[in-house]
Enzyme design. Structure first.
Site, short mmCIF file in Angstrom:
data_model
loop_
_atom_site.label_atom_id
_atom_site.label_comp_id
_atom_site.label_asym_id
_atom_site.label_seq_id
_atom_site.Cartn_x
_atom_site.Cartn_y
_atom_site.Cartn_z
CB CYS A 57 -1.02 -0.15 1.22
SG CYS A 57 -0.14 0.02 2.80
NE ARG A 77 -4.09 -2.34 4.50
CZ ARG A 77 -4.35 -1.20 4.02
NH1 ARG A 77 -3.72 -0.37 4.09
NH2 ARG A 77 -5.58 -0.89 3.65
CB CYS A 105 2.44 11.53 23.34
SG CYS A 105 2.84 11.15 21.65
CB CYS A 113 -2.35 1.56 6.76
SG CYS A 113 -1.40 2.46 5.49
CG ASP A 119 -7.14 -4.24 3.95
OD1 ASP A 119 -6.31 -3.85 5.00
OD2 ASP A 119 -7.37 -3.32 3.22
#
Length: 134
Positions: A63, A116, A97, A118, A107
């Site tokens: 991705c 996932r 924080c 990302c 996915d």
């Protein structure tokens, strides 16, 4: 966040890291060296240095952002509903924080968590595992 803390973070972080972590920005895909890095080690928050992800949970999602199937611990990250940009997503932030890290999607690898994470590479610092062969 106070103005004093805001200025301290602007001095500490790169402009991109500040935009990502403090303004919920997103780096361009395939620009982080972490998206194609397969070294052993730990990924820490660029803001507070909290441990977020371990390289053993990183996978190639294709991705353009570093992807993980799980955080380093349940307490490492927090998740929030994100309805910005006309989408419904789950935002991932540093539990310590509150720095914006990215999003989590359902996915990921089905043989592990199916998730996932990302994550923007600009929100991470990588610490290599020490070489014990010396």
């Amino acid at each position: 966040m106070s103005d004093n803390n805001n200025e301290t973070l602007r001095e500490k972080l790169s402009p991109l890291a500040y935009q990502v972590t403090q303004e919920k920005g997103t780096e361009r895909p395939f620009t982080s060296s972490f998206s194609e890095s397969w070294h052993e080690g730990d990924y820490h928050c660029v803001v507070c240095d909290a441990l977020l992800f371990e390289s053993g949970h990183q996978f190639n999602a294709g991705c353009g952002w570093p992807s993980f199937d799980a955080p380093a611990s349940v307490e490492a990250v927090a998740e929030h509903r994100d309805v910005s940009h006309g989408m419904i997503r789950t935002e991932v932030v540093c539990h310590n924080c509150g720095a914006h890290l990215g999003h989590v999607f359902p996915d990921g690898p089905p043989k592990s968590t199916g998730l996932r994470y990302c994550i923007n590479g600009a929100a991470l610092n990588f610490l290599h595992e020490p070489d014990v062969s010396d």
